[in-house]
Design an enzyme around this catalytic site. Structure first.
Site, PDB file in Angstrom:
ATOM      1  N   HIS A   1       9.651  -0.022   9.002  1.00  0.00           N
ATOM      2  CA  HIS A   1       8.781  -1.200   9.091  1.00  0.00           C
ATOM      3  C   HIS A   1       8.911  -2.124   7.870  1.00  0.00           C
ATOM      4  CE1 HIS A   1       6.784   0.435  12.607  1.00  0.00           C
ATOM      5  NE2 HIS A   1       6.444   1.520  11.943  1.00  0.00           N
TER       6      HIS A   1
ATOM      7  N   ASP B   1       0.855  -1.200   0.000  1.00  0.00           N
ATOM      8  CA  ASP B   1       0.000   0.000   0.000  1.00  0.00           C
ATOM      9  C   ASP B   1       0.895   1.256   0.000  1.00  0.00           C
ATOM     10  OD1 ASP B   1       0.998  -0.461   2.616  1.00  0.00           O
ATOM     11  OD2 ASP B   1      -0.777   0.350   3.587  1.00  0.00           O
TER      12      ASP B   1
HETATM   13  C1  BDR Z   1       2.791  -0.544   8.631  1.00  0.00           C
HETATM   14  O1  BDR Z   1       1.688   0.366   8.476  1.00  0.00           O
HETATM   15  C2  BDR Z   1       1.916   1.215   7.370  1.00  0.00           C
HETATM   16  O2  BDR Z   1       1.673   2.547   7.712  1.00  0.00           O
HETATM   17  C3  BDR Z   1       3.350   1.029   6.962  1.00  0.00           C
HETATM   18  O3  BDR Z   1       3.516   1.190   5.580  1.00  0.00           O
HETATM   19  C4  BDR Z   1       3.683  -0.359   7.421  1.00  0.00           C
HETATM   20  O4  BDR Z   1       3.358  -1.309   6.439  1.00  0.00           O
HETATM   21  C5  BDR Z   1       3.484  -0.286   9.945  1.00  0.00           C
HETATM   22  O5  BDR Z   1       2.624  -0.506  11.021  1.00  0.00           O
HETATM   23 CA    CA Z   2       2.928  -0.651   4.120  1.00  0.00          CA
END
Ligand code: BDR
Ligand code: CA
Length: 307
Positions: free
Chosen positions: A240, A10
């Site tokens: 992340h 995403d």
């Molecule tokens: C996840 O949430 C999204 O905002 C980031 O892209 C990542 O995949 C982290 O909690």
């Molecule tokens: Ca993500």
């Protein structure tokens, strides 16, 4: 031989980092991107995924996924974290390519069949498409090599609510469906990803090595780091999604434990990943500790090679 990989994404600023890393690491053969809502809407995610590939000069299929969670109504996008269009204040150029005709769940099922036992699927957004692929084909899990998920948290609390990590929170029913389906799953959650933190200087140094792609990441992360500062985290942004990609080919950087994971699908703690031996399902390999420096160095040294 490089590991065949598909990213369900995403994009999103840390998604962009993850995709560029996957393109750069010779141990990964990136086959395709599939897209999902989360940080942005699904149409924005598809456009953003195609934009990133075109900026990196890579021609790969992009298949657009489902537009809303399995059961819950749609969520607002995460514009305060990733910007209105997904990449902070970066000016997006409309991509030239067009997405696959086949929607993401069908595309994933077909790819898994055509590359039986070879593909690692790395979802770095909500698990909606992955759950739908499992519905379409009872052999979907068997046809994959495994699934490496960025999401959840065992002992690190949440990042969107006190209990929930964002990707699981945005479709808890899909996540629960995925965990109970008996796939070979590795979870790269907040226990490790929230500890791999990079400051502005890291991305500025990357921009010196890789003026175009590193420069783009440096511009995007300016916005992302401002968000972290606004919530009192002053030492940079959490890596992340790139941490999950690094894990796909460097599990030796991580300490793991086996857990039976359930997802809370209602109430105040909706979206929480809970380890419970009474969950009737196979074990998930959960990353509980990480060699932070090794992950950062691996990310930097690979992305720095991009132009
Ligand atoms: C996840 O949430 C999204 O905002 C980031 O892209 C990542 O995949 C982290 O909690
Ligand atoms: Ca993500």
């Amino acid at each position: 031989m490089a590991l065949k990989l598909i990213i369900d994404t995403d994009p999103g600023i840390d998604d962009a980092m993850a995709i560029f890393y996957a393109i750069a690491d010779p141990k990964i053969e990136l086959l395709a991107l599939t897209t999902v809502f989360g940080n942005v809407t699904t149409p924005q995610a598809t456009r953003n995924a195609m934009f990133l590939l075109e900026e990196a000069g890579v021609a790969l299929p992009v298949s657009s996924g489902l537009h809303q969670p399995r059961i819950l109504p749609p969520f607002p996008t995460s514009s305060s974290v990733h910007g209105d269009e997904g990449f902070g204040r970066l000016k997006l150029i409309e991509p030239k390519g067009i997405p696959e005709v086949e929607p993401a769940p069908e595309f994933l099922v077909r790819m898994a069949r055509e590359h039986k036992g070879e593909i690692i699927l790395c979802p770095i957004g909500p698990l909606t498409n992955v759950a739908a692929a499992m519905d379409l084909d009872p052999d979907f899990c068997k046809n994959l090599n495994g699934i490496v998920i960025m999401g959840g948290s065992l002992g690190a609390g949440g990042n969107i609510t006190a209990a929930a990590e964002a990707n699981i929170y945005h479709d808890p029913h899909a996540a629960e469906h995925v965990f109970k389906n008996g796939c070979n799953i590795t979870l790269v959650g907040l226990d490790v990803t929230d500890r791999v933190i990079c400051p502005r200087e890291f991305f500025q140094a990357l921009a010196l090595e890789s003026p175009r792609i590193g420069g783009m990441l440096s511009e995007m992360t300016d916005f992302y780091i401002n968000f972290y500062e606004s919530i009192g985290k002053t030492n940079g942004c959490s890596m992340h999604d790139p941490t999950a990609l690094v894990a796909c080919v460097n599990m030796n950087f991580f300490k793991t434990e086996l857990h039976k994971l359930c997802v809370t699908t209602s109430g105040d703690r909706i979206g929480e990943t809970v380890s419970d031996i009474n969950c009737a399902r196979s074990d998930v390999k959960v990353c509980v500790d990480v060699d932070i420096l090794a992950v950062k160095n691996k990310f930097f040294s690979n992305v720095a090679k991009l132009y």
